[in-house]
Design a protein around this motif. Sequence first.
Motif, short mmCIF file in Angstrom:
data_model
loop_
_atom_site.label_atom_id
_atom_site.label_comp_id
_atom_site.label_asym_id
_atom_site.label_seq_id
_atom_site.Cartn_x
_atom_site.Cartn_y
_atom_site.Cartn_z
N VAL A 244 6.57 -17.15 15.17
CA VAL A 244 6.82 -18.41 15.88
C VAL A 244 7.72 -19.25 15.00
O VAL A 244 7.52 -19.33 13.79
CB VAL A 244 5.48 -19.14 16.15
N VAL A 245 8.74 -19.85 15.61
CA VAL A 245 9.64 -20.73 14.85
C VAL A 245 9.73 -22.07 15.56
O VAL A 245 9.85 -22.13 16.78
CB VAL A 245 11.02 -20.07 14.60
N ILE A 246 9.64 -23.10 14.76
CA ILE A 246 9.63 -24.47 15.30
C ILE A 246 10.70 -25.26 14.57
O ILE A 246 10.67 -25.35 13.33
CB ILE A 246 8.24 -25.13 15.08
N GLY A 247 11.65 -25.81 15.33
CA GLY A 247 12.68 -26.64 14.69
C GLY A 247 14.03 -26.47 15.35
O GLY A 247 14.25 -25.57 16.18
N GLU A 248 14.93 -27.33 14.94
CA GLU A 248 16.25 -27.44 15.56
C GLU A 248 17.06 -26.14 15.47
O GLU A 248 17.91 -25.87 16.33
CB GLU A 248 16.98 -28.60 14.84
N ILE A 249 16.82 -25.32 14.44
CA ILE A 249 17.60 -24.08 14.29
C ILE A 249 17.47 -23.18 15.52
O ILE A 249 18.35 -22.39 15.81
CB ILE A 249 17.21 -23.27 13.02
N VAL A 250 16.37 -23.34 16.28
CA VAL A 250 16.14 -22.53 17.49
C VAL A 250 17.30 -22.72 18.48
O VAL A 250 17.69 -21.80 19.19
CB VAL A 250 14.79 -22.93 18.13
N ARG A 251 17.87 -23.92 18.50
CA ARG A 251 18.89 -24.23 19.51
C ARG A 251 20.21 -23.48 19.29
O ARG A 251 21.03 -23.40 20.20
CB ARG A 251 19.16 -25.74 19.56
N THR A 252 20.40 -22.93 18.11
CA THR A 252 21.64 -22.17 17.86
C THR A 252 21.73 -20.99 18.83
O THR A 252 22.82 -20.58 19.24
CB THR A 252 21.67 -21.65 16.41
N ARG A 253 20.59 -20.43 19.19
CA ARG A 253 20.59 -19.29 20.11
C ARG A 253 21.29 -19.65 21.42
O ARG A 253 22.16 -18.91 21.88
CB ARG A 253 19.14 -18.83 20.38
N ALA A 254 20.90 -20.79 22.00
CA ALA A 254 21.49 -21.19 23.29
C ALA A 254 22.99 -21.43 23.14
O ALA A 254 23.77 -21.09 24.04
CB ALA A 254 20.78 -22.44 23.81
N LYS A 255 23.38 -21.99 21.98
CA LYS A 255 24.82 -22.25 21.78
C LYS A 255 25.59 -20.94 21.74
O LYS A 255 26.65 -20.80 22.34
CB LYS A 255 25.03 -23.02 20.47
N LEU A 256 25.03 -19.95 21.03
CA LEU A 256 25.72 -18.65 20.94
C LEU A 256 25.72 -17.93 22.28
O LEU A 256 26.72 -17.32 22.67
CB LEU A 256 25.01 -17.77 19.89
N LEU A 257 24.60 -18.01 23.00
CA LEU A 257 24.52 -17.33 24.29
C LEU A 257 25.46 -17.96 25.32
O LEU A 257 25.97 -17.27 26.20
CB LEU A 257 23.08 -17.32 24.82
N ALA A 258 25.68 -19.27 25.19
CA ALA A 258 26.61 -19.92 26.12
C ALA A 258 28.02 -19.35 25.92
O ALA A 258 28.79 -19.22 26.86
CB ALA A 258 26.60 -21.43 25.89
#
Length: 272
Positions: A244-258
């Motif tokens: 489980v990962v909690i924190g802003e770094i998670v959002r990089t995934r959506a940026k890359l997938l976009a």
Amino acid sequence: MLDTALRGMPELHPGEVWLAGAGPGDPALLTLQALAGLDQAEIVVHDSLVDARVLALARPNARRIFAGKRGGRPSTHQGNITAQLVGFAREGARVLRLKGGDPYVFGRGAEEVLALAEEGIPFRVIPGITSGLASLTMALMPATVRGINRAILLATGHGITDENRECDLDWTQIARLGQPIVLYMAIARLPAISQALQAGGLPPDTAAAAIASATMSGERVVVSTLGSLPDDIARCGIAAPAIVVIGEIVRTRAKLLALLPQLAGGTPWPPG
Ligand SMILES: C[S@@+](CC[C@H](N)C(=O)[O-])C[C@H]1O[C@@H](n2cnc3c(N)ncnc32)[C@H](O)[C@@H]1O
């Protein structure tokens, strides 16, 4: 070239124990030294999270001994495992103790080397890629992102009962760190941990994700928020092993997938 690299590896001597990290699952993520251990060991004592594809790299006539916990099967007591390692080494066998990820990260490797040292058994410890970091990489979530985090916390979500006392982390303090949190063994206690982190001040909409069976067959990623992740995990049927990962770094995934939706399948880019 691989042959040359393997020829330069140390020898696993009779009566010696190598304690090696097997990485998160995919054999391509093994170190050369772990591979050399598999190539030389007469006895391989392994945990449940060591992938079958990794075990298949052991010598065909090597004795494989399961020493871990797995649903429905009795777990091997830690004292029995160390006694076995000592016993095999004293018989003069070349012994490989294989653990998932890195042997020193929530893997009880420290206890095993201390026991070997106390008994005077020669040993070598081979680091492996810990699942906490491998899971992030496979899920397109860099462990550190300049401008977002300057630290990352690896923690266990597993409560430990020590002399009848429940030992737990101070989640309120952890919430105040403002740095990403990577949790091992946290699925069962995630509802309580999520509540405690929110009580400590982390907003419920903090980005959060679960990554199950990273680099293994059945790898899954669920992206959510701190408040919703426990329910989303249950709804999606996410089960251990998972990070489980909690924190802003998670959002990089959506940026890359976009930018590159093809990355969702975990395929390299460009393909082929
Ligand atoms: C006893 S700990 C061992 C950790 C191991 N020593 C390491 O460095 O990865 C077991 C936990 O590691 C995590 N884990 C291990 N392999 C994993 C994988 N392939 N994908 C996701 N989580 C994994 C899970 O949280 C699991 O419950």
